[in-house]
Design a protein around this motif. Sequence first.
Motif, PDB file in Angstrom:
ATOM      1  N   GLU A 127      -5.722  -5.588  -8.574  1.00  0.00           N
ATOM      2  CA  GLU A 127      -5.815  -6.144  -7.224  1.00  0.00           C
ATOM      3  C   GLU A 127      -4.434  -6.215  -6.587  1.00  0.00           C
ATOM      4  O   GLU A 127      -4.257  -5.872  -5.418  1.00  0.00           O
ATOM      5  CB  GLU A 127      -6.441  -7.535  -7.261  1.00  0.00           C
ATOM      6  N   ALA A 128      -3.439  -6.655  -7.373  1.00  0.00           N
ATOM      7  CA  ALA A 128      -2.071  -6.743  -6.861  1.00  0.00           C
ATOM      8  C   ALA A 128      -1.541  -5.357  -6.502  1.00  0.00           C
ATOM      9  O   ALA A 128      -0.885  -5.178  -5.471  1.00  0.00           O
ATOM     10  CB  ALA A 128      -1.166  -7.410  -7.896  1.00  0.00           C
ATOM     11  N   GLU A 129      -1.834  -4.364  -7.343  1.00  0.00           N
ATOM     12  CA  GLU A 129      -1.360  -3.009  -7.060  1.00  0.00           C
ATOM     13  C   GLU A 129      -1.992  -2.468  -5.784  1.00  0.00           C
ATOM     14  O   GLU A 129      -1.309  -1.900  -4.928  1.00  0.00           O
ATOM     15  CB  GLU A 129      -1.676  -2.085  -8.238  1.00  0.00           C
ATOM     16  N   VAL A 130      -3.304  -2.664  -5.633  1.00  0.00           N
ATOM     17  CA  VAL A 130      -3.987  -2.184  -4.426  1.00  0.00           C
ATOM     18  C   VAL A 130      -3.432  -2.893  -3.199  1.00  0.00           C
ATOM     19  O   VAL A 130      -3.167  -2.260  -2.167  1.00  0.00           O
ATOM     20  CB  VAL A 130      -5.517  -2.378  -4.558  1.00  0.00           C
ATOM     21  N   LEU A 131      -3.213  -4.193  -3.289  1.00  0.00           N
ATOM     22  CA  LEU A 131      -2.666  -4.937  -2.160  1.00  0.00           C
ATOM     23  C   LEU A 131      -1.240  -4.485  -1.843  1.00  0.00           C
ATOM     24  O   LEU A 131      -0.849  -4.388  -0.672  1.00  0.00           O
ATOM     25  CB  LEU A 131      -2.703  -6.441  -2.459  1.00  0.00           C
ATOM     26  N   ALA A 132      -0.461  -4.160  -2.879  1.00  0.00           N
ATOM     27  CA  ALA A 132       0.893  -3.650  -2.661  1.00  0.00           C
ATOM     28  C   ALA A 132       0.855  -2.300  -1.945  1.00  0.00           C
ATOM     29  O   ALA A 132       1.672  -2.026  -1.063  1.00  0.00           O
ATOM     30  CB  ALA A 132       1.628  -3.520  -3.991  1.00  0.00           C
ATOM     31  N   LEU A 133      -0.109  -1.463  -2.289  1.00  0.00           N
ATOM     32  CA  LEU A 133      -0.230  -0.160  -1.631  1.00  0.00           C
ATOM     33  C   LEU A 133      -0.687  -0.321  -0.183  1.00  0.00           C
ATOM     34  O   LEU A 133      -0.259   0.429   0.696  1.00  0.00           O
ATOM     35  CB  LEU A 133      -1.186   0.740  -2.420  1.00  0.00           C
ATOM     36  N   ILE A 134      -1.546  -1.293   0.078  1.00  0.00           N
ATOM     37  CA  ILE A 134      -1.928  -1.607   1.459  1.00  0.00           C
ATOM     38  C   ILE A 134      -0.695  -2.061   2.234  1.00  0.00           C
ATOM     39  O   ILE A 134      -0.467  -1.653   3.380  1.00  0.00           O
ATOM     40  CB  ILE A 134      -3.023  -2.694   1.486  1.00  0.00           C
ATOM     41  N   HIS A 180       4.824 -12.267   0.123  1.00  0.00           N
ATOM     42  CA  HIS A 180       4.625 -12.692  -1.257  1.00  0.00           C
ATOM     43  C   HIS A 180       5.098 -11.668  -2.293  1.00  0.00           C
ATOM     44  O   HIS A 180       4.560 -11.582  -3.394  1.00  0.00           O
ATOM     45  CB  HIS A 180       3.146 -13.033  -1.493  1.00  0.00           C
ATOM     46  N   GLY A 181       6.076 -10.870  -1.940  1.00  0.00           N
ATOM     47  CA  GLY A 181       6.724 -10.005  -2.927  1.00  0.00           C
ATOM     48  C   GLY A 181       6.039  -8.701  -3.243  1.00  0.00           C
ATOM     49  O   GLY A 181       6.355  -8.078  -4.254  1.00  0.00           O
ATOM     50  N   LEU A 182       5.103  -8.248  -2.402  1.00  0.00           N
ATOM     51  CA  LEU A 182       4.417  -6.982  -2.679  1.00  0.00           C
ATOM     52  C   LEU A 182       4.992  -5.812  -1.899  1.00  0.00           C
ATOM     53  O   LEU A 182       4.555  -4.680  -2.072  1.00  0.00           O
ATOM     54  CB  LEU A 182       2.918  -7.114  -2.392  1.00  0.00           C
ATOM     55  N   ALA A 183       5.965  -6.081  -1.033  1.00  0.00           N
ATOM     56  CA  ALA A 183       6.612  -4.986  -0.307  1.00  0.00           C
ATOM     57  C   ALA A 183       7.572  -4.283  -1.260  1.00  0.00           C
ATOM     58  O   ALA A 183       8.206  -4.926  -2.103  1.00  0.00           O
ATOM     59  CB  ALA A 183       7.364  -5.512   0.906  1.00  0.00           C
ATOM     60  N   PRO A 184       7.678  -2.958  -1.168  1.00  0.00           N
ATOM     61  CA  PRO A 184       8.594  -2.239  -2.069  1.00  0.00           C
ATOM     62  C   PRO A 184      10.039  -2.613  -1.789  1.00  0.00           C
ATOM     63  O   PRO A 184      10.405  -2.883  -0.650  1.00  0.00           O
ATOM     64  CB  PRO A 184       8.318  -0.767  -1.754  1.00  0.00           C
TER      65      PRO A 184
END
Length: 200
Positions: A127-134, A180-184
């Motif tokens: 879920e975190a990976e998919v949200l990071a890709l979004i 929340h830290g999901l941006a590259p």
Amino acid sequence: MRQDVDVVLYDTFSAPQVDSADFDRAVRHEGFGAVCVYSWDTDPRLVDVALSKGCRGYLDKGLEAADLVAAIERVAAGELVVSPSRSHVVPIGPQAGLTADEDPRDRRPQLVPGDWPGRPYGLSPREAEVLALITQGLTNVDIASRAFLSINSVKTYIRSAYRKVGVTRRSQAVRWGMQHGLAPDTMRETDPDVPQRAGA
């Protein structure tokens, strides 16, 4: 050209997978010694692709710190090191509770001794990976391709992630991810030999 690094850990979390040009550049980079994939996904097909391209290791993110260090040291010493796969056989059909278009690999048990962005908010690694890709602006089709998921699995992960973080629209999810830290923290490479860092 001199070798700048002995071992490179190629983290696949919300990054191009091992079948990408980015990975090919990392493996061929003259300044890199051995390239070792570091991933939650130890699907044997991905491991085979990585090894066929010259990767010297494929390490599971579930490894304890001491085991990770030992594996990296073995790779640096010239060994080929591959973590055991977490894949297992899942029955397909009505008795398994799978729909015709559901990927049985998505039902694998998840080992979570490590940490990832989004875990404190209840997000699974996928879920975190998919949200990071979004958050990076990828479409559902792009996410499916990059994460080796069916489009229906991507949609399922999106729905469950949205529910957990309290958003209903993609724009809200992007904002949440950035906060929340999901941006590259790195930008795409413009020159294969010169990695560009955000803000550099």
